[in-house]
Each structure stands twice: as C-alpha cells, then as structure tokens.
Scaffold this active site. Structure first.
Site, mmCIF file in Angstrom:
data_model
loop_
_atom_site.group_PDB
_atom_site.id
_atom_site.type_symbol
_atom_site.label_atom_id
_atom_site.label_comp_id
_atom_site.label_asym_id
_atom_site.label_seq_id
_atom_site.Cartn_x
_atom_site.Cartn_y
_atom_site.Cartn_z
ATOM 1 C CG HIS A 176 -1.708 1.230 1.439
ATOM 2 N ND1 HIS A 176 -3.067 1.293 1.265
ATOM 3 C CD2 HIS A 176 -1.333 2.479 1.831
ATOM 4 C CE1 HIS A 176 -3.490 2.523 1.515
ATOM 5 N NE2 HIS A 176 -2.454 3.264 1.881
ATOM 6 C CD GLU A 177 2.017 3.473 3.784
ATOM 7 O OE1 GLU A 177 2.330 4.569 3.282
ATOM 8 O OE2 GLU A 177 0.974 3.306 4.434
ATOM 9 C CG HIS B 169 0.500 6.228 -0.734
ATOM 10 N ND1 HIS B 169 -0.602 6.807 -1.286
ATOM 11 C CD2 HIS B 169 0.075 5.595 0.388
ATOM 12 C CE1 HIS B 169 -1.666 6.529 -0.529
ATOM 13 N NE2 HIS B 169 -1.284 5.792 0.483
ATOM 14 C CG ASP C 29 -4.326 6.991 1.662
ATOM 15 O OD1 ASP C 29 -3.396 7.714 2.066
ATOM 16 O OD2 ASP C 29 -4.254 5.755 1.598
HETATM 17 ZN ZN LIG Z 1 -2.337 5.304 2.230
#
Ligand SMILES: [Zn+2]
Length: 369
Positions: free
Chosen positions: A59-60, A63, A165
């Site tokens: 997930h990170e 980004h 987010d």
């Molecule tokens: Zn996030």
C-alpha cells in the site's frame, strides 16, 4: 524512525519495521494460545499477520511509486503496529498529482482484493460469512480473510478525513477549484465532523472507533495548521529570516562553556564549529541533558548533534519549512554563493509565522469592515 530495523530496499526505498511490531506478533500468539489453539493454528495466525504486513508495505509502495512519477523521492517506509508510514520528501501540491498519489495506496488494496476474489469462494449469505470469520484463521479461510482485510483497508483509507488517504483525495479535488489552504481547511472540517460521528458511535460499540476518531481530529488539525503555515510563508525566501549574527561554540570546548552561553545569550540554539568549520548544533535542552548525564567537563564534540541541515538562501521558505519539519532541526546553516551566510533559527521562524498570521488577520479584518 528510532527503534526501526531495516528489512531491505525496494525501488531504492528503505523498508523498515519498528520493534513494537514484534509486540503485535507476541500478542497474537498469546491470545491464540490462551484460547487453546493448536500450534498449527497459531502459526497460521502469525502467517496471516505477516501477509498483512506485506499488504501494508505494498500500500505504501503504491503511494511511493506514484510519487516517483512526479520526481518526489520517498525517504523510507516504516511498518508500525498501527499501519505503515511512507515518508515522502514532500506532498505533491498540484491537485492532479496529489490525487493520483493519494489514490494509489487504496488502489493497491482494491487490486489485491480483486485478485484474491477471483480465486476464492466468497460466502453468499452473511450468516455463512460470520461463521467463517468466527472460527479463526485456517487453511480454508486464510485467503477469504485476506480478501476481507484488503477490502476493509481500502474502505478505511478512503474515509474522507485527514490523515487518511480519503482526506487527501477530498483536498486534491477541492484544490482544483480553490486555494490549497482553504481546500485543506474544508477537508479537515469534513474529516473532523466524520470523526465526531466515529467517537459518538464508538461509545456504544467499540473503543477502537473512539481512538480512530480522536486520531483523525488531531491529524486533521495538524494538516490544516501545516498548510496554513505554508500559505503564510508563501513568497518569502530563506534569506528573509537569515541571521547573520549568532553564537558559535568550538567543539573542543566543554559543556561548562555551553552552559554559560545559555545563561548569557538570548539564543537557545548554537552552531558548533571545529577550526571555524560548522560541524553540528546544540540546543538548550541538549546542553542541560548533557550537563545532567555527563557533567560540565564533558567535551562538546561528544554530545553535539552532528546532523547539520543546509538550506539554500534563495530557496522558498515554504519548501524549507517542510525540510525543517522533517529533520526536526532547530538550527540550520544557510548557504549563499557556496558560503555559509548565516543560520536559520526555528525560534525565529516561529516568530516570523506568528507575525505573518497577525498581518494576515489585519488585512482580513479590513476587508470586512
Ligand atoms: Zn495510504
């Protein structure tokens, strides 16, 4: 982050895990053991947590890799028991860029859920689903749980509240139409309103919701204040608050000298030099700490902060503000024409921000009179 261990590197980004993560693993083992689970069952539960651990990193990375498209580097990714943290060099300010970077994280979870969803049988009734979830992790429901967690993670991160987010997505969307700090304030208020609902609802259902609510209310405020501050600094350069006169101490002096400097001068932050060359900094708190721990005869070079941050005198103050926040520095060296022109003291910066805040208020009042 202190207390973090490096696991490796992906796409040139250091991946770290915080030691407290091991507490989470031990906690999982403990509750499973107490519930009388078998060793295989416990192992599966731990494996499940590790799969979530990979999910959070992905997930990170979502980004981070989206940010990389816009030439924004990521310092590192750290995994904490409460989730992941990607330290981006900066948050993109172009609405479209922020939107894409913010969406990329939850998109990873949605993709993982979809891919898992293809290969597993999803229970058709909610009773069947509850039954599957109540029996703990086993080889049959491992991926069903993985699917559900990713589904919830995507949903949770899309809650339109900072620092989630979703909050960034709302801000980015609003920023297409209005100034960024106004968009942030509106997005923060929306988030805080939702968080209030979480807290109220949490009182009757789950304390976890109350915690998330409090976390969001504080996080949203921090973000709004941060953007507001950056707005107040717009148009100024580092040079504008450069201090040419400032106290210096030689690294070979003792704490005793530093203490007398604290008592004699107005400054709280000092530049440490060695043969005239800047080598570090020392602030009042660090001096007092060194005095307590090492005594007044300790040499400064043994206790000084060697992390010296350099700023360019011509760079924009709003950008440098992020560097200062990220490094938690109180005294930075300002370079002009390849020479040390002076320092930027964080105390000075705070005063500068306060004054601009008052000035902004005055002009605002005038407008509405
Ligand atoms: Zn996030």
């Amino acid at each position: 982050m202190k207390g973090s261990f490096k696991l490796g590197k992906i796409a040139d980004i250091g991946i770290f895990v915080h030691w407290t993560f091991s507490l989470l693993i031990m906690f999982i083992i403990f509750i499973n053991y107490r519930a009388g689970q078998s060793a295989t069952q416990i192992l599966l539960s731990v494996l499940f947590i590790l799969s979530l651990f990979i999910t959070v990193i992905l997930h990170e990375l979502g980004h981070a890799l989206a940010a990389k498209r816009y030439h924004i580097k990521t310092k590192d990714i750290t995994l904490l028991p409460i989730g992941g943290l990607a330290r981006l060099e900066k948050i993109p300010e172009k609405p479209i860029e922020e939107l894409i970077v913010a969406v990329a994280g939850p998109l990873v979870n949605i993709s993982l859920a979809l891919i898992t969803g293809i290969f597993i049988a999803i229970p058709e009734t909610s009773e069947e689903l509850m039954l599957q979830l109540s029996i703990g992790i086993n080889p049959n429901n491992f991926f069903l749980n993985f699917f559900l967690v990713n589904f919830w993670l995507a949903l949770f991160n899309l809650i339109p509240a900072f620092p989630m987010d979703g909050g960034r997505i709302i801000r980015a969307v609003l920023s297409f139409k209005m100034q960024r700090h106004v968009a942030t304030r509106i997005a923060a208020r929306i988030g805080q309103f939702i968080a209030l609902g979480f807290i109220l609802f949490g009182f009757f259902t789950s304390p976890v919701l109350v915690f998330i609510g409090i976390f969001v209310i504080i996080g949203a405020q921090v973000e709004a204040d941060f953007t507001e501050t950056k707005f107040l600094l717009k148009g100024f350069k580092v040079h504008d608050i450069l201090m040419k006169q400032f106290p210096k101490v030689d690294a070979n002096e003792t704490i005793k000298t530093a203490v007398s400097l604290v008592l004699d001068s107005q400054s709280k932050n000092f530049l440490i030099t060695e043969a005239g060359i800047p080598v570090g900094t020392l602030n009042r708190d660090q001096i007092i700490m060194a005095l307590t721990k090492n005594g007044e005869n300790e040499f400064i070079y043994n206790v000084m902060d060697r992390n010296l941050v350099f700023l360019d005198g011509n760079s924009l103050l709003e950008n440098s503000f992020e560097v200062i926040q990220l490094n938690k520095s109180r005294l930075m060296l300002v370079m002009e024409n390849n020479e040390a022109a002076g320092v930027l003291d964080s105390e000075n910066l705070v005063e500068f921000i306060l004054i601009n805040e008052v000035k902004a208020k005055i002009t605002h009042d005038k407008k509405y009179r």
